[in-house]
Design an enzyme around this catalytic site. Structure first.
Site, mmCIF file in Angstrom:
data_model
loop_
_atom_site.group_PDB
_atom_site.id
_atom_site.type_symbol
_atom_site.label_atom_id
_atom_site.label_comp_id
_atom_site.label_asym_id
_atom_site.label_seq_id
_atom_site.Cartn_x
_atom_site.Cartn_y
_atom_site.Cartn_z
ATOM 1 N N ARG A 120 11.056 121.381 -0.703
ATOM 2 C CA ARG A 120 10.599 121.938 -1.999
ATOM 3 C C ARG A 120 10.487 120.870 -3.088
ATOM 4 O O ARG A 120 10.540 121.167 -4.266
ATOM 5 C CB ARG A 120 11.501 123.072 -2.477
ATOM 6 C CG ARG A 120 11.528 124.239 -1.523
ATOM 7 C CD ARG A 120 11.950 125.521 -2.207
ATOM 8 N NE ARG A 120 11.895 126.616 -1.279
ATOM 9 C CZ ARG A 120 12.937 127.018 -0.540
ATOM 10 N NH1 ARG A 120 14.099 126.405 -0.662
ATOM 11 N NH2 ARG A 120 12.802 128.027 0.281
ATOM 12 N N LYS A 142 -1.885 114.227 -9.496
ATOM 13 C CA LYS A 142 -2.727 115.044 -8.612
ATOM 14 C C LYS A 142 -2.476 114.574 -7.183
ATOM 15 O O LYS A 142 -2.656 113.392 -6.871
ATOM 16 C CB LYS A 142 -4.202 114.880 -8.946
ATOM 17 C CG LYS A 142 -4.669 115.745 -10.094
ATOM 18 C CD LYS A 142 -6.184 115.697 -10.206
ATOM 19 C CE LYS A 142 -6.665 116.536 -11.367
ATOM 20 N NZ LYS A 142 -8.117 116.383 -11.587
ATOM 21 N N GLU A 184 -14.329 103.220 -11.847
ATOM 22 C CA GLU A 184 -13.375 104.088 -12.555
ATOM 23 C C GLU A 184 -12.868 103.427 -13.835
ATOM 24 O O GLU A 184 -12.543 104.107 -14.800
ATOM 25 C CB GLU A 184 -12.189 104.446 -11.642
ATOM 26 C CG GLU A 184 -12.557 105.245 -10.394
ATOM 27 C CD GLU A 184 -12.688 106.754 -10.650
ATOM 28 O OE1 GLU A 184 -12.549 107.196 -11.794
ATOM 29 O OE2 GLU A 184 -12.935 107.479 -9.664
ATOM 30 N N LYS A 225 -5.471 107.103 -19.380
ATOM 31 C CA LYS A 225 -5.205 108.240 -18.493
ATOM 32 C C LYS A 225 -3.899 108.925 -18.887
ATOM 33 O O LYS A 225 -3.811 110.158 -18.920
ATOM 34 C CB LYS A 225 -5.160 107.790 -17.029
ATOM 35 C CG LYS A 225 -4.860 108.972 -16.103
ATOM 36 C CD LYS A 225 -5.518 108.913 -14.784
ATOM 37 C CE LYS A 225 -5.334 110.247 -14.064
ATOM 38 N NZ LYS A 225 -5.786 110.254 -12.704
ATOM 39 N N GLU A 235 -5.050 120.090 -16.226
ATOM 40 C CA GLU A 235 -6.506 120.184 -16.366
ATOM 41 C C GLU A 235 -6.990 121.562 -16.796
ATOM 42 O O GLU A 235 -7.821 122.194 -16.155
ATOM 43 C CB GLU A 235 -7.201 119.766 -15.055
ATOM 44 C CG GLU A 235 -8.658 119.388 -15.304
ATOM 45 C CD GLU A 235 -9.316 118.714 -14.119
ATOM 46 O OE1 GLU A 235 -8.741 117.793 -13.531
ATOM 47 O OE2 GLU A 235 -10.429 119.136 -13.786
ATOM 48 N N ARG A 239 -8.421 117.049 -19.624
ATOM 49 C CA ARG A 239 -8.313 116.213 -18.424
ATOM 50 C C ARG A 239 -9.633 116.175 -17.662
ATOM 51 O O ARG A 239 -9.920 115.221 -16.954
ATOM 52 C CB ARG A 239 -7.165 116.700 -17.533
ATOM 53 C CG ARG A 239 -6.922 115.772 -16.363
ATOM 54 C CD ARG A 239 -5.584 115.987 -15.682
ATOM 55 N NE ARG A 239 -5.463 115.073 -14.560
ATOM 56 C CZ ARG A 239 -4.342 114.808 -13.918
ATOM 57 N NH1 ARG A 239 -3.208 115.374 -14.288
ATOM 58 N NH2 ARG A 239 -4.329 113.980 -12.901
ATOM 59 N N ASN A 243 -13.521 113.444 -15.263
ATOM 60 C CA ASN A 243 -14.531 113.684 -14.229
ATOM 61 C C ASN A 243 -15.929 113.229 -14.647
ATOM 62 O O ASN A 243 -16.914 113.569 -13.989
ATOM 63 C CB ASN A 243 -14.566 115.175 -13.867
ATOM 64 C CG ASN A 243 -13.239 115.623 -13.326
ATOM 65 O OD1 ASN A 243 -12.588 114.883 -12.589
ATOM 66 N ND2 ASN A 243 -12.796 116.801 -13.715
ATOM 67 N N HIS A 246 -18.543 112.424 -12.075
ATOM 68 C CA HIS A 246 -18.065 112.883 -10.771
ATOM 69 C C HIS A 246 -18.896 114.005 -10.157
ATOM 70 O O HIS A 246 -18.889 114.173 -8.944
ATOM 71 C CB HIS A 246 -16.595 113.308 -10.857
ATOM 72 C CG HIS A 246 -15.646 112.130 -10.845
ATOM 73 N ND1 HIS A 246 -15.631 111.177 -11.839
ATOM 74 C CD2 HIS A 246 -14.701 111.746 -9.956
ATOM 75 C CE1 HIS A 246 -14.709 110.264 -11.569
ATOM 76 N NE2 HIS A 246 -14.130 110.585 -10.420
ATOM 77 N N HIS A 250 -20.033 113.552 -6.491
ATOM 78 C CA HIS A 250 -19.658 114.418 -5.360
ATOM 79 C C HIS A 250 -20.892 114.837 -4.567
ATOM 80 O O HIS A 250 -20.856 114.917 -3.338
ATOM 81 C CB HIS A 250 -18.879 115.641 -5.846
ATOM 82 C CG HIS A 250 -17.515 115.280 -6.352
ATOM 83 N ND1 HIS A 250 -16.894 115.964 -7.366
ATOM 84 C CD2 HIS A 250 -16.665 114.294 -5.990
ATOM 85 C CE1 HIS A 250 -15.707 115.395 -7.613
ATOM 86 N NE2 HIS A 250 -15.555 114.388 -6.787
ATOM 87 N N HIS A 264 -16.546 105.943 -3.100
ATOM 88 C CA HIS A 264 -16.331 106.877 -4.211
ATOM 89 C C HIS A 264 -16.595 106.219 -5.568
ATOM 90 O O HIS A 264 -17.335 106.754 -6.402
ATOM 91 C CB HIS A 264 -14.909 107.441 -4.155
ATOM 92 C CG HIS A 264 -14.599 108.358 -5.289
ATOM 93 N ND1 HIS A 264 -15.150 109.615 -5.411
ATOM 94 C CD2 HIS A 264 -13.836 108.180 -6.410
ATOM 95 C CE1 HIS A 264 -14.726 110.186 -6.533
ATOM 96 N NE2 HIS A 264 -13.923 109.329 -7.146
HETATM 97 N N1 GLY Z 1 -8.856 111.688 -11.054
HETATM 98 C C1 GLY Z 1 -8.979 112.629 -12.082
HETATM 99 C C2 GLY Z 1 -7.676 113.166 -12.573
HETATM 100 O O1 GLY Z 1 -6.636 112.636 -12.232
HETATM 101 O O2 GLY Z 1 -7.662 114.127 -13.286
#
Ligand code: GLY
Length: 364
Positions: A120, A142, A184, A225, A235, A239, A243, A246, A250, A264
């Site tokens: 957990r 993430k 990035e 960030k 998000e 946040r 993107n 992106h 994608h 990417h």
């Molecule tokens: N890579 C995008 C984020 O971490 O929200």
């Protein structure tokens, strides 16, 4: 020189150290987190061949059994997750222990998710080894794996306890991987900091050779960030700015079969150029902004348009349909990132199909 960015998330707050020679100091930095002198390292064979001995030497007296997975995106699935979790249980990794993710985005995302669900939730430390992982995926919590339904569809928000971004490791990247990660870095300037973009225009072509510039580029990106994640950890709003580029990316990744035709970060760079092109077409920003983005990518020797991607691509209508399958869809509507100028991105629910088709056709 070591720079530290703090990610202020209350009980889940942590530091990101950015600098040279951090692997050699891993014991000093990770040691204070430990209840016993042992960490569990998960990495992949290629990275481990280059960095595991240095990490173990830096850990000194701290024992560091390691699981070495296969390199590549395919590892980031149910099988890789099961292998990682079962190995950690075999090793008797306890609730109070710390797992170390040594690798790029694939390892960071997979190991972070394994740590999130093991007993957990156990703590983990990110030691990102690609530029992309240092400036993006290792920070912000993430974690995820891919399923047959798509990328990153099963995961959790689970913040690391520490991130060690050793810029010396980036010397081992191929020039192509370094440039892809740079997509990035550039994204941060474009989404929220025109001055940083100007700094990159002046300095980025020397990043690969100058460690001090590299530290500043990584530190600044991580700080941006951290600020965004602190405002919007899960998000719900801001946040999504991360993107930028992106949704185009994608679609292009799907169209190229997630192959090495398009990495990417290369897709993000092209996506940023297209997002600015679209913003200019919509009258949101000046026409010189997309030209400036393209000129910068050209000075970095990077792809800027669909026509720069090797091999055939589907037509604009098919790419538009792929953009609509982006996982950021909420109640059938995309959250798409546009810009009012360099450093002034915003999130919108509108994806103006006719203009997107025009941008895709002009880029093909
Ligand atoms: N890579 C995008 C984020 O971490 O929200």
């Amino acid at each position: 020189m070591i720079e530290t960015v703090h990610v202020p998330l209350g009980a889940r707050a942590y530091d990101v150290h950015v600098g040279r020679g951090l692997l050699a100091r891993a014991g000093e930095m990770i040691g204070p987190l430990l209840r016993r002198p042992r960490v569990f390292v998960v990495s992949e064979r290629r990275v481990a061949g280059l960095q595991l001995d240095a990490l173990r030497a830096g850990l000194g007296e701290i024992e560091a059994p390691a699981l070495l997975l296969e390199p590549g995106e395919a590892t980031k699935g149910w099988e890789g997750l099961a292998q990682t979790v079962e190995w950690l249980l075999d090793q008797k990794c306890e609730r109070g222990d710390v797992v170390v993710a040594l690798g790029g985005g694939v390892i960071g995302d997979l190991v972070g998710f394994a740590a999130a669900i093991l007993r957990r939730g156990v703590r983990f430390v990110q030691v990102p080894t690609s530029l992309l992982a240092q400036v993006d995926s290792s920070v912000g919590g993430k974690t995820a794996i891919n399923t047959r339904h798509g990328k990153n569809l099963v995961g959790a928000f689970h913040q690391p306890s520490l991130v060690l971004a050793d810029v010396d490791i980036l010397d081992t990247l191929t020039p192509r991987d370094f440039r892809a990660g740079y997509g990035e870095v550039m994204k941060y300037g474009l989404l929220g900091d025109a001055q940083f973009f100007g700094w990159l225009e002046r300095n980025a072509p020397r990043l690969a050779d100058d460690p001090a510039l590299r530290i500043e580029a990584v530190r600044h990106s991580v700080q941006m960030k951290a600020d965004i994640v602190a405002r919007d950890e899960t998000e719900q709003g801001d946040r999504a700015l991360l993107n930028l580029g992106h949704t185009f990316c994608h679609a292009l990744e799907a169209a190229t079969g997630y192959s090495d035709r398009l990495l990417h970060g290369e897709g993000v760079a092209i996506g940023c150029a297209l997002a600015f092109e679209l913003s200019a077409r919509l009258g949101l920003c000046a026409q010189e902004d997309p030209s400036r983005v393209r000129a910068h990518l050209q000075s970095m020797g990077m792809a800027r348009d669909l026509r720069d991607i090797p091999g055939d691509l589907p037509d604009a209508e098919t790419l538009l349909a792929l953009m609509g399958q982006d996982k950021k869809v909420i109640e059938g509507r995309l959250r798409f990132v546009l810009a009012r100028g360099i450093g002034e991105a915003f999130v919108t629910a509108e994806l103006p199909a006719a203009e997107v088709l025009g941008v895709l056709r002009a880029s093909a």
